[in-house]
Design a protein around this motif. Structure first.
Motif, PDB file in Angstrom:
ATOM      1  N   LEU A  49       0.375  -1.378  -0.348  1.00 47.40           N
ATOM      2  CA  LEU A  49      -0.172  -0.206  -0.250  1.00 47.40           C
ATOM      3  C   LEU A  49       0.608   1.150   0.308  1.00 47.40           C
ATOM      4  N   PHE A  50       2.183   1.371   0.712  1.00 42.40           N
ATOM      5  CA  PHE A  50       2.878   2.670   1.009  1.00 42.40           C
ATOM      6  C   PHE A  50       4.156   2.482   0.195  1.00 42.40           C
ATOM      7  N   GLY A  51       4.441   1.451  -0.655  1.00 34.11           N
ATOM      8  CA  GLY A  51       5.804   1.817  -1.159  1.00 34.11           C
ATOM      9  C   GLY A  51       5.494   1.424  -2.362  1.00 34.11           C
TER      10      GLY A  51
ATOM     11  N   ASP B 193       6.130  12.645  -2.747  1.00 32.01           N
ATOM     12  CA  ASP B 193       7.019  13.290  -2.001  1.00 32.01           C
ATOM     13  C   ASP B 193       7.990  11.892  -1.129  1.00 32.01           C
ATOM     14  N   GLN B 194       7.233  10.714  -1.798  1.00 30.67           N
ATOM     15  CA  GLN B 194       7.820   9.638  -0.633  1.00 30.67           C
ATOM     16  C   GLN B 194       9.492   9.287  -1.049  1.00 30.67           C
ATOM     17  N   LEU B 195       9.742   9.480  -2.588  1.00 30.30           N
ATOM     18  CA  LEU B 195      10.939   9.340  -3.519  1.00 30.30           C
ATOM     19  C   LEU B 195      12.275  10.499  -2.868  1.00 30.30           C
ATOM     20  N   SER B 196      13.092   9.696  -2.597  1.00 31.00           N
ATOM     21  CA  SER B 196      14.548  10.016  -1.857  1.00 31.00           C
ATOM     22  C   SER B 196      15.442  10.244  -2.878  1.00 31.00           C
ATOM     23  N   ASP B 197      15.944  12.165  -2.445  1.00 31.26           N
ATOM     24  CA  ASP B 197      16.822  12.584  -3.391  1.00 31.26           C
ATOM     25  C   ASP B 197      18.356  12.088  -3.603  1.00 31.26           C
ATOM     26  N   PHE B 198      18.165  11.624  -5.067  1.00 33.04           N
ATOM     27  CA  PHE B 198      19.925  10.571  -5.680  1.00 33.04           C
ATOM     28  C   PHE B 198      19.889  10.474  -6.417  1.00 33.04           C
ATOM     29  N   ARG B 199      21.148  10.085  -6.965  1.00 35.06           N
ATOM     30  CA  ARG B 199      21.521  10.187  -8.301  1.00 35.06           C
ATOM     31  C   ARG B 199      22.278   8.825  -8.305  1.00 35.06           C
ATOM     32  N   LEU B 200      22.570   8.135  -9.356  1.00 31.14           N
ATOM     33  CA  LEU B 200      22.783   6.923  -9.364  1.00 31.14           C
ATOM     34  C   LEU B 200      23.782   6.837 -10.850  1.00 31.14           C
ATOM     35  N   THR B 201      25.408   6.603 -11.045  1.00 34.33           N
ATOM     36  CA  THR B 201      25.925   6.985 -12.314  1.00 34.33           C
ATOM     37  C   THR B 201      26.676   5.060 -12.027  1.00 34.33           C
ATOM     38  N   LEU B 202      26.534   4.481 -13.465  1.00 36.35           N
ATOM     39  CA  LEU B 202      26.916   3.105 -13.810  1.00 36.35           C
ATOM     40  C   LEU B 202      28.516   3.595 -14.236  1.00 36.35           C
ATOM     41  N   ASN B 203      29.390   3.379 -13.393  1.00 38.84           N
ATOM     42  CA  ASN B 203      30.776   3.600 -14.458  1.00 38.84           C
ATOM     43  C   ASN B 203      31.063   2.778 -15.046  1.00 38.84           C
TER      44      ASN B 203
END
Length: 543
Positions: free
Chosen positions: A210-212, A244-254
């Motif tokens: 429900l919340f995820g 608004d639940q989405l956390s703020d981050f960036r992911l780079t595949l090196n």
């Protein structure tokens, strides 16, 4: 006589039928509720739920890989459409799975609450008095009250029995001529804890749904994934999801390092041995570098990023007749077998004068079979080859009908031909450039990059799953390894009767009764009172 029996039987059958017809709607609902709230019904529903989850592991699921679902439906025709109608590609959100889920919760609640009340009352009650005939019990031993060496009174025996049973963990009650004892209440407690933990687990899973949320993204080497809704390839929010639940981050595949076993023999040849994704994580707290592996997720503010797949992405560049770039970039090709024979499409809506479409097959290690057909013999990039068919016409991207990025709709397209009138097929290696007929420009196969398929999963209540599992196994252990039994010790005349009764499965009830009898028999070897001790000493000295 036979006629009378037949008449009586017919009257009984009609009476039962009349009683069943008189039960009414309320009676039927009450009967259905009693059936639903039995432990048997709960176990059956739990088994049905487990069986209902099987299609979710055998068939591709739309919330995890919509492209695979579309491919499955297209390849299987009517069967795929029937399975889609039955919601077998959306098992965990289907109506029938939810119905079983809800019935299981109702059954568990209706089963646990009455049993908890009954168990609470039983724990507060005294053990039952001894029956009149202890010889009818499953375990029974008789001892003499006294012998030639010592004389014991019934009070002394009952006092000693009371202390002994207490030391063995029994709850006891003293009666006039016997001791009643019972132990093993934790068995039912464990049983209730076990079923309660199942209910808690089901609730935790429901709350997580429900919340995820969960989302998938294919990330090519060198690309960066910004955690936002528009960056996902597919996204499955919970019922009460809030952006608004989405956390703020960036992911780079090196870099993505893969290794396949080329030394093993038989079925193990070519099996994957290593998938290591070197990623850089940028958050508000700073930048960090991780090595992402299968089943070893990166955790970010309650979200977990899993590595669930990998493959190859050829870098394709197309140019028009004037040399202007109309498309350039990596194109994700999906593996189709264990040697990573991969298929993919390139759509070039900006090509002139006609839009272009390419349907290709990538062979990581090109080889030939006995019939001379091109195949891939190994999953690593040892001798890569790209084979593509070329189409021109309207790709249908402006029609408003959604299309899969992994499929090319060829109904409104014309396949290009060679100079000899056969279907044009481009066979290219990395670094090759091919010229298209009719002044349509060129296409280049620049290089091959690897990609990682990522799954981002957020479950705000998963932290409670570990205590629920601990409760489940703890309750199961109590219900399996603790035996519930009743014991009575009665002094009758010049005899001591010891009897035991198992409450359920208890193969050691006879052993327990024998142990109590042995302890009481050993007590008979000791003087029962100071006066008896003195008399014994005097008799011994006289002899």
């Amino acid at each position: 006589m036979t006629t009378q029996k037949a008449t009586a039987s017919a009257m009984t059958a009609s009476a039962k039928k009349a009683a069943a017809s008189d039960i009414g709607l309320v009676g039927m609902l009450r009967w259905a509720w009693r059936q639903l709230t039995t432990m048997r019904a709960a176990l059956i529903l739990l088994l049905v739920l487990a069986m209902a989850a099987i299609p979710g592991s055998l068939l591709p699921q739309r919330n995890q890989d919509p492209g695979a679902v579309a491919t499955y439906i297209e390849e299987n025709g009517a069967l795929g459409e029937v399975l889609d109608v039955l919601q077998l590609f959306d098992v965990y959100t289907s109506v029938w799975f939810s119905a079983v889920y809800i019935l299981l919760m109702v059954s568990l609640v209706g089963c646990i609450l009455p049993r908890t009340r009954q168990h609470w009352r039983a724990m507060r009650q005294d053990p039952p008095r001894a029956p009149r005939r202890l010889t009818r019990m499953s375990a029974h031993v008789t001892l003499p009250l006294s012998d030639e060496r010592t004389t014991r009174t019934s009070e002394e025996v009952l006092d000693r029995t009371h202390e002994l049973l207490k030391s063995f963990g029994y709850r006891t009650v003293r009666e006039q001529d016997h001791i009643a004892a019972e132990r093993g209440y934790l068995k039912e407690t464990g049983n209730l804890v076990f079923h309660l933990s199942i209910l808690v687990t089901v609730i935790i899973m429901a709350l997580g749904g429900l919340f995820g949320y969960s989302g998938q993204r294919v990330l090519v080497e060198g690309e960066t994934f910004s955690h936002s809704l528009v960056s996902y390839d597919s996204f499955s929010p919970g019922t009460f999801f809030n952006a608004d639940q989405l956390s703020d981050f960036r992911l780079t595949l090196n870099d993505l390092e893969t290794r396949f076993d080329d030394q093993a023999e038989g079925a193990q040849f070519g099996q994957p041995r290593r998938f290591d994704a070197d990623v850089t994580l940028d958050t508000a707290e700073g930048t960090s570098q991780f090595l992402l592996r299968p089943n070893e997720p990166v955790r970010v503010d309650g979200s977990r990023v899993y590595l669930i797949g990998n493959g190859y992405a050829p870098v394709i560049t197309t140019r028009d007749a004037d040399g202007n770039v109309t498309f350039s970039g990596p194109v994700v090709f999906l593996p189709q077998d264990g040697v990573y024979t991969s298929t993919g499409v390139v759509k070039v809506p900006d090509a002139t004068p006609d839009q272009l479409g390419f349907g290709g097959v990538l062979l990581p290690t090109m080889d030939q079979n006995a019939d001379g057909e091109l195949i891939s013999s190994f999953a690593e990039l040892r001798n890569p080859l790209l084979v593509m068919d070329v189409y021109r016409g309207d790709l249908g991207l402006d029609s408003g009908v959604p299309q899969s990025v992994y499929q090319l709709e060829t109904d409104g397209l014309e396949q290009l031909m060679d100079a000899d009138g056969t279907d044009l097929q481009l066979v290219m290696r990395p670094g090759d450039t091919a010229e298209l007929p009719d002044g349509l420009g060129t296409v280049s196969f620049d290089e091959i990059r690897q990609y990682a398929a990522l799954d981002v999963h957020h479950d705000p209540v998963q932290v409670w799953m570990l205590p629920a599992m601990a409760m489940l196994f703890g309750g199961l252990a109590l219900s399996l390894f603790i035996a519930r039994r009743r014991v009575w010790v009665r002094v009758s005349g010049d005899q001591i009767e010891i009897a035991g009764l198992a409450r359920g499965e208890d193969p050691r009830v006879e052993e327990a009764v024998d142990e109590i009898a042995q302890e009481l028999a050993l007590d008979s070897l000791q003087p029962s009172s100071p006066s008896a001790s003195a008399d014994s000493a005097t008799n011994t000295a006289g002899k």
